[in-house]
Scaffold this active site. Structure first.
Site, PDB file in Angstrom:
ATOM      1  N   GLY A  31     -22.633 -18.679  51.625  1.00 39.30           N
ATOM      2  CA  GLY A  31     -23.651 -17.698  52.048  1.00 39.30           C
ATOM      3  C   GLY A  31     -24.023 -17.886  53.479  1.00 39.30           C
ATOM      4  O   GLY A  31     -24.003 -19.235  53.830  1.00 39.30           O
ATOM      5  N   ASN A 156     -23.890  -9.915  61.726  1.00 39.85           N
ATOM      6  CA  ASN A 156     -23.138 -10.114  60.606  1.00 39.85           C
ATOM      7  C   ASN A 156     -22.930  -8.740  59.591  1.00 39.85           C
ATOM      8  O   ASN A 156     -23.254  -8.798  58.661  1.00 39.85           O
ATOM      9  CB  ASN A 156     -23.772 -11.209  59.506  1.00 39.85           C
ATOM     10  CG  ASN A 156     -23.161 -12.514  59.647  1.00 39.85           C
ATOM     11  OD1 ASN A 156     -22.147 -12.497  60.373  1.00 39.85           O
ATOM     12  ND2 ASN A 156     -23.825 -13.409  59.115  1.00 39.85           N
ATOM     13  N   ASP A 240     -20.956 -18.875  61.312  1.00 39.98           N
ATOM     14  CA  ASP A 240     -22.248 -19.602  60.861  1.00 39.98           C
ATOM     15  C   ASP A 240     -22.181 -20.939  61.515  1.00 39.98           C
ATOM     16  O   ASP A 240     -23.349 -21.436  61.834  1.00 39.98           O
ATOM     17  CB  ASP A 240     -22.212 -19.527  59.329  1.00 39.98           C
ATOM     18  CG  ASP A 240     -22.179 -18.364  58.813  1.00 39.98           C
ATOM     19  OD1 ASP A 240     -22.454 -17.348  59.464  1.00 39.98           O
ATOM     20  OD2 ASP A 240     -21.472 -18.168  57.719  1.00 39.98           O
TER      21      ASP A 240
HETATM   22  N1  LIG Z   1      -9.172 -20.157  66.609  1.00 39.57           N
HETATM   23  C1  LIG Z   1      -9.953 -20.799  66.907  1.00 39.57           C
HETATM   24  N2  LIG Z   1     -10.206 -22.109  67.613  1.00 39.57           N
HETATM   25  C2  LIG Z   1     -11.134 -22.491  67.977  1.00 39.57           C
HETATM   26  N3  LIG Z   1     -12.657 -22.295  67.643  1.00 39.57           N
HETATM   27  C3  LIG Z   1     -12.502 -21.271  67.282  1.00 39.57           C
HETATM   28  C4  LIG Z   1     -11.516 -20.176  66.804  1.00 39.57           C
HETATM   29  N4  LIG Z   1     -11.908 -19.113  66.012  1.00 39.57           N
HETATM   30  C5  LIG Z   1     -13.358 -19.351  66.162  1.00 39.57           C
HETATM   31  N5  LIG Z   1     -13.945 -20.423  66.689  1.00 39.57           N
HETATM   32  C6  LIG Z   1     -14.984 -20.833  67.229  1.00 39.57           C
HETATM   33  O1  LIG Z   1     -16.070 -20.346  66.270  1.00 39.57           O
HETATM   34  C7  LIG Z   1     -16.804 -19.562  66.671  1.00 39.57           C
HETATM   35  C8  LIG Z   1     -16.926 -18.096  65.906  1.00 39.57           C
HETATM   36  O2  LIG Z   1     -15.866 -17.645  65.591  1.00 39.57           O
HETATM   37  P1  LIG Z   1     -15.738 -15.964  65.466  1.00 39.57           P
HETATM   38  O3  LIG Z   1     -15.866 -15.273  66.791  1.00 39.57           O
HETATM   39  O4  LIG Z   1     -14.435 -15.898  64.685  1.00 39.57           O
HETATM   40  O5  LIG Z   1     -16.892 -15.659  64.532  1.00 39.57           O
HETATM   41  P2  LIG Z   1     -17.074 -14.691  63.298  1.00 39.57           P
HETATM   42  O6  LIG Z   1     -16.227 -13.568  63.364  1.00 39.57           O
HETATM   43  O7  LIG Z   1     -18.748 -14.443  63.116  1.00 39.57           O
HETATM   44  O8  LIG Z   1     -16.539 -15.754  62.129  1.00 39.57           O
HETATM   45  P3  LIG Z   1     -16.782 -15.590  60.606  1.00 39.57           P
HETATM   46  O9  LIG Z   1     -17.646 -14.219  60.064  1.00 39.57           O
HETATM   47  O10 LIG Z   1     -15.594 -15.528  59.937  1.00 39.57           O
HETATM   48  O11 LIG Z   1     -17.803 -16.800  60.140  1.00 39.57           O
HETATM   49  C9  LIG Z   1     -16.444 -18.985  68.214  1.00 39.57           C
HETATM   50  O12 LIG Z   1     -17.214 -18.571  68.961  1.00 39.57           O
HETATM   51  C10 LIG Z   1     -15.630 -20.373  68.538  1.00 39.57           C
HETATM   52  O13 LIG Z   1     -16.744 -21.238  68.971  1.00 39.57           O
HETATM   53  O1  LIG Z   2     -20.361 -12.230  53.120  1.00 34.02           O
HETATM   54  C1  LIG Z   2     -21.312 -12.711  52.879  1.00 34.02           C
HETATM   55  O2  LIG Z   2     -22.140 -12.016  52.451  1.00 34.02           O
HETATM   56  C2  LIG Z   2     -21.403 -14.129  52.549  1.00 34.02           C
HETATM   57  O3  LIG Z   2     -22.406 -14.827  52.826  1.00 34.02           O
HETATM   58  C3  LIG Z   2     -20.219 -14.923  52.291  1.00 34.02           C
HETATM   59  C4  LIG Z   2     -19.230 -15.610  53.401  1.00 34.02           C
HETATM   60  O4  LIG Z   2     -19.520 -16.852  52.961  1.00 34.02           O
HETATM   61  C5  LIG Z   2     -20.155 -15.553  54.902  1.00 34.02           C
HETATM   62  O5  LIG Z   2     -19.825 -14.286  55.107  1.00 34.02           O
HETATM   63  C6  LIG Z   2     -19.442 -16.452  55.923  1.00 34.02           C
HETATM   64  O6  LIG Z   2     -20.166 -16.056  56.927  1.00 34.02           O
END
Ligand SMILES: Nc1ncnc2c1ncn2[C@@H]1O[C@H](COP(=O)(O)OP(=O)(O)OP(=O)(O)O)[C@@H](O)[C@H]1O
Ligand SMILES: O=C(O)C(=O)C[C@H](O)[C@H](O)CO
Length: 298
Positions: A31, A156, A240
């Site tokens: 979550g 998100n 997160d």
């Molecule tokens: N390939 C990577 N290598 C190193 N750090 C990373 C990488 N991908 C993501 N990060 C770190 O994690 C942070 C969040 O990643 P991202 O921009 O992919 O967020 P997101 O799309 O919200 O992720 P998710 O929704 O999957 O949790 C980035 O700002 C960076 O600090």
């Molecule tokens: O997608 C969702 O609603 C979730 O909370 C599950 C995942 O674990 C979450 O997206 C990761 O950020």
């Protein structure tokens, strides 16, 4: 409590292989908001997670896991509906297929009367997932956001739950009232873009840039910080973890660049470990990114 966060946590089944081939699963919880709560607790902050869970064994798993991580669950409400379920199938290190079984879940029954923030709260962390769960959860988010506590909002966007147009209509007014808005470049655009958010009075607009790190814009300018070079094992939960790191540094009174740096450090730990939250670093572990590769700590 220093921080309160509100949202649905589900039982998470992570396939070792393909679901259609009858894979085995590893059972955990997932979550976005509880991921942030665990991230903050590991960094030493007092954090409460609020939600509604079923009176089922899935709900017990969620509670037991969060308690073990030091997250306050004393205000969680239970209901007769089932706790939500999410299935993850990692097809490539950075491509994961998600299947939700959360319609009609206990968390979809969240209502404003379930929101108990407690005393001394400095920050309320919300995400754009909760309002997508239905009118009750949306009203609960509105009620929490109306308490006067400073809000951080991670946009998100979850297009499996609602359309981008519906999300923009609901989340833009929420984002404009927040102190901190966090999202990918596309998510920040969805809620009006950096300039419009700053003009509305948002203090910090934080953009997550994946492997490239992150940026923050305020009325005084823009700062960026590069990501760490780490092998990617599982990218889910990176956002997160980043948010937990960013908010942790902010709660510690650190400057904008240090907030980004701690966010990027936590994001790097998340992508380099399997699971949504399991790899979140403790405060002492933040130093490990500076240790020479190939080092055994003995
Ligand atoms: N390939 C990577 N290598 C190193 N750090 C990373 C990488 N991908 C993501 N990060 C770190 O994690 C942070 C969040 O990643 P991202 O921009 O992919 O967020 P997101 O799309 O919200 O992720 P998710 O929704 O999957 O949790 C980035 O700002 C960076 O600090
Ligand atoms: O997608 C969702 O609603 C979730 O909370 C599950 C995942 O674990 C979450 O997206 C990761 O950020």
């Amino acid at each position: 409590m220093t921080v309160v966060t509100l949202g649905e946590t589900m039982v998470a089944l992570r396939g070792k292989g393909l679901l259609r081939l009858g894979t085995e699963f590893r059972t955990s919880i997932a979550g976005a908001e509880s991921n942030v709560a665990i991230g903050l607790a590991r960094l030493g902050h007092q954090v409460r997670w609020l939600s509604r869970l079923g009176t089922d064994e899935s709900g017990e798993l969620v509670l037991r896991t969060l308690r073990a991580e030091g997250v306050d669950v004393s205000a969680v409400v239970r209901g007769p509906e089932p706790t939500g379920l999410v299935l993850f199938e990692q097809r490539l290190p950075e491509v994961t297929r998600v299947e939700y079984h959360r319609a009609g879940s206990a968390a979809a029954g969240l209502r404003p009367e379930h929101v108990t923030l407690g005393e001394g709260v400095r920050l309320l962390h919300l995400t754009g997932i909760t309002p997508a769960l239905g009118p009750g959860p949306r009203a609960a988010v509105e009620a929490a956001a109306g308490t006067g506590v400073e809000v951080s909002l991670d946009v998100n966007l979850r297009t499996r739950l609602w359309s981008s147009a519906e999300a923009a209509a609901v989340l833009t007014p929420l984002a404009r009232r927040a102190g901190i808005v966090i999202g990918s470049p596309e998510e920040i655009e969805l809620v009006g873009g950096v300039e419009s958010l700053l003009e509305a009075g948002v203090g910090e607009v934080v953009t997550k840039l994946g492997a490239d790190g992150a940026a923050v814009s305020t009325a005084d300018g823009e700062w960026t910080a590069p990501g760490h070079r780490v092998p990617v094992l599982d990218s889910i939960g990176a956002g997160d973890a980043f948010t937990a790191g960013y908010l942790s540094a902010r709660l510690d009174g650190l400057g904008l660049e240090e907030r980004l740096a701690r966010g990027n450090a936590c994001g790097a730990f998340a992508v380099a470990s399997a699971g949504d939250w399991e790899g979140a670093p403790t405060r002492a572990e933040l130093e490990l990114l500076a240790v020479e590769e190939g080092t055994a700590l003995r």
